[in-house]
Design a protein around this motif. Structure first.
Motif, PDB file in Angstrom:
ATOM      1  N   ASP A  34      -1.984  10.115   3.560  1.00 42.30           N
ATOM      2  CA  ASP A  34      -2.581   9.645   4.820  1.00 42.30           C
ATOM      3  C   ASP A  34      -1.945   8.324   5.242  1.00 42.30           C
ATOM      4  O   ASP A  34      -1.652   8.118   6.428  1.00 42.30           O
ATOM      5  N   TRP A  35      -1.722   7.422   4.301  1.00 43.63           N
ATOM      6  CA  TRP A  35      -1.111   6.129   4.608  1.00 43.63           C
ATOM      7  C   TRP A  35       0.305   6.323   5.155  1.00 43.63           C
ATOM      8  O   TRP A  35       0.686   5.677   6.136  1.00 43.63           O
ATOM      9  N   ALA A  36       1.065   7.214   4.533  1.00 46.90           N
ATOM     10  CA  ALA A  36       2.441   7.459   4.996  1.00 46.90           C
ATOM     11  C   ALA A  36       2.429   8.006   6.426  1.00 46.90           C
ATOM     12  O   ALA A  36       3.277   7.622   7.247  1.00 46.90           O
ATOM     13  N   ARG A  37       1.471   8.869   6.742  1.00 45.44           N
ATOM     14  CA  ARG A  37       1.386   9.420   8.100  1.00 45.44           C
ATOM     15  C   ARG A  37       0.890   8.375   9.097  1.00 45.44           C
ATOM     16  O   ARG A  37       1.448   8.230  10.183  1.00 45.44           O
ATOM     17  N   ASP A  38      -0.184   7.662   8.749  1.00 45.27           N
ATOM     18  CA  ASP A  38      -0.809   6.734   9.687  1.00 45.27           C
ATOM     19  C   ASP A  38      -0.015   5.447   9.882  1.00 45.27           C
ATOM     20  O   ASP A  38       0.140   4.975  11.006  1.00 45.27           O
TER      21      ASP A  38
ATOM     22  N   ALA B 146       8.623   2.911   0.589  1.00 41.07           N
ATOM     23  CA  ALA B 146       7.319   2.294   0.850  1.00 41.07           C
ATOM     24  C   ALA B 146       6.194   3.157   0.282  1.00 41.07           C
ATOM     25  O   ALA B 146       5.239   2.647  -0.321  1.00 41.07           O
ATOM     26  N   TYR B 147       6.302   4.469   0.451  1.00 38.22           N
ATOM     27  CA  TYR B 147       5.312   5.410  -0.082  1.00 38.22           C
ATOM     28  C   TYR B 147       5.259   5.317  -1.602  1.00 38.22           C
ATOM     29  O   TYR B 147       4.183   5.245  -2.200  1.00 38.22           O
ATOM     30  N   GLN B 148       6.411   5.277  -2.230  1.00 35.59           N
ATOM     31  CA  GLN B 148       6.472   5.171  -3.687  1.00 35.59           C
ATOM     32  C   GLN B 148       5.849   3.860  -4.156  1.00 35.59           C
ATOM     33  O   GLN B 148       5.100   3.838  -5.147  1.00 35.59           O
ATOM     34  N   ALA B 149       6.133   2.763  -3.474  1.00 34.01           N
ATOM     35  CA  ALA B 149       5.579   1.462  -3.846  1.00 34.01           C
ATOM     36  C   ALA B 149       4.057   1.450  -3.666  1.00 34.01           C
ATOM     37  O   ALA B 149       3.324   0.959  -4.533  1.00 34.01           O
ATOM     38  N   TRP B 150       3.573   1.998  -2.561  1.00 36.83           N
ATOM     39  CA  TRP B 150       2.133   2.066  -2.305  1.00 36.83           C
ATOM     40  C   TRP B 150       1.455   2.894  -3.391  1.00 36.83           C
ATOM     41  O   TRP B 150       0.428   2.503  -3.945  1.00 36.83           O
ATOM     42  N   LEU B 151       2.045   4.018  -3.694  1.00 38.77           N
ATOM     43  CA  LEU B 151       1.500   4.923  -4.708  1.00 38.77           C
ATOM     44  C   LEU B 151       1.470   4.235  -6.075  1.00 38.77           C
ATOM     45  O   LEU B 151       0.467   4.288  -6.787  1.00 38.77           O
ATOM     46  N   GLY B 152       2.552   3.569  -6.441  1.00 32.15           N
ATOM     47  CA  GLY B 152       2.631   2.891  -7.731  1.00 32.15           C
ATOM     48  C   GLY B 152       1.640   1.752  -7.857  1.00 32.15           C
ATOM     49  O   GLY B 152       0.983   1.590  -8.889  1.00 32.15           O
ATOM     50  N   PHE B 153       1.506   0.954  -6.802  1.00 24.39           N
ATOM     51  CA  PHE B 153       0.569  -0.171  -6.851  1.00 24.39           C
ATOM     52  C   PHE B 153      -0.864   0.324  -7.012  1.00 24.39           C
ATOM     53  O   PHE B 153      -1.601  -0.142  -7.873  1.00 24.39           O
TER      54      PHE B 153
END
Length: 187
Positions: free
Chosen positions: A69-73, A41-48
């Motif tokens: 921050d997104w991965a933590r929150d 999910a972190y990789q996808a968020w980062l890529g998008f």
């Protein structure tokens, strides 16, 4: 003269809709996510978001900080370091050398995903099965009954192969002719 277009609007702050119970329930669910799921999910968020940096007005360092921050929150990722990313992935994203990333060198530690080697997945090949070779349809009957060469519609006109809609039995010259070719040409 107005100093801002929205200054005349009656805007007031309101409390967030999420209650403390909803936040606690979200945290409990997110804490049950596997490290592989959060990493993906972190990789996808980062890529998008990486593909929209200009629109967002972010630098690559801003992107990595916000992704962490997104991965933590949102995903309840523990610890100060973000989920690990493969060095190859970081390079393909154009994020090589950006501070704040947790770059993992070598093979992935988990056996799942597309990057799994055959040794870690029990020798089975990852990914879809290989494509089978294409077979040609049987030739038309020798007497020409029902085929495109005899003027019939046939099951494969020139449109089925990307042609321009001309019948392959056209006798008005140019392409095709009555030799049984499929027409369309241009390839």
């Amino acid at each position: 003269e107005r100093d801002r277009a929205g200054a005349a609007l009656p805007i007031e702050r309101v409390a967030p809709i999420a209650s403390a119970d909803a936040v606690a329930a979200h945290r409990a669910c997110a804490a049950r996510l596997s490290a592989e799921t959060v990493g993906a999910a972190y990789q996808a968020w980062l890529g998008f978001h990486n593909s929209n940096l200009r629109k967002l007005g972010w630098s690559k360092e801003d992107l990595v900080a916000r992704a962490t921050d997104w991965a933590r929150d949102v995903c309840a990722w523990p610890g100060p370091a973000p989920p690990p990313l493969q060095a190859k992935t970081v390079g393909k994203m154009g994020l090589k050398g950006v501070r704040g990333l947790n770059v993992q060198r070598g093979e992935p530690s988990s056996g799942g995903g597309r990057g799994a080697s055959s040794a870690s997945s029990g020798g089975a090949r990852a990914g879809p099965p290989p494509k089978q070779p294409r077979t040609n349809p049987p030739p038309p009957p020798a007497d020409g009954v029902g085929g495109a060469a005899s003027g019939g519609s046939g099951s494969r006109g020139s449109r089925a192969r990307g042609g321009r809609g001309r019948s392959s039995s056209s006798s008005t010259g140019g392409r095709g002719g009555s030799s049984g070719s499929r027409g369309g040409g241009g390839f």
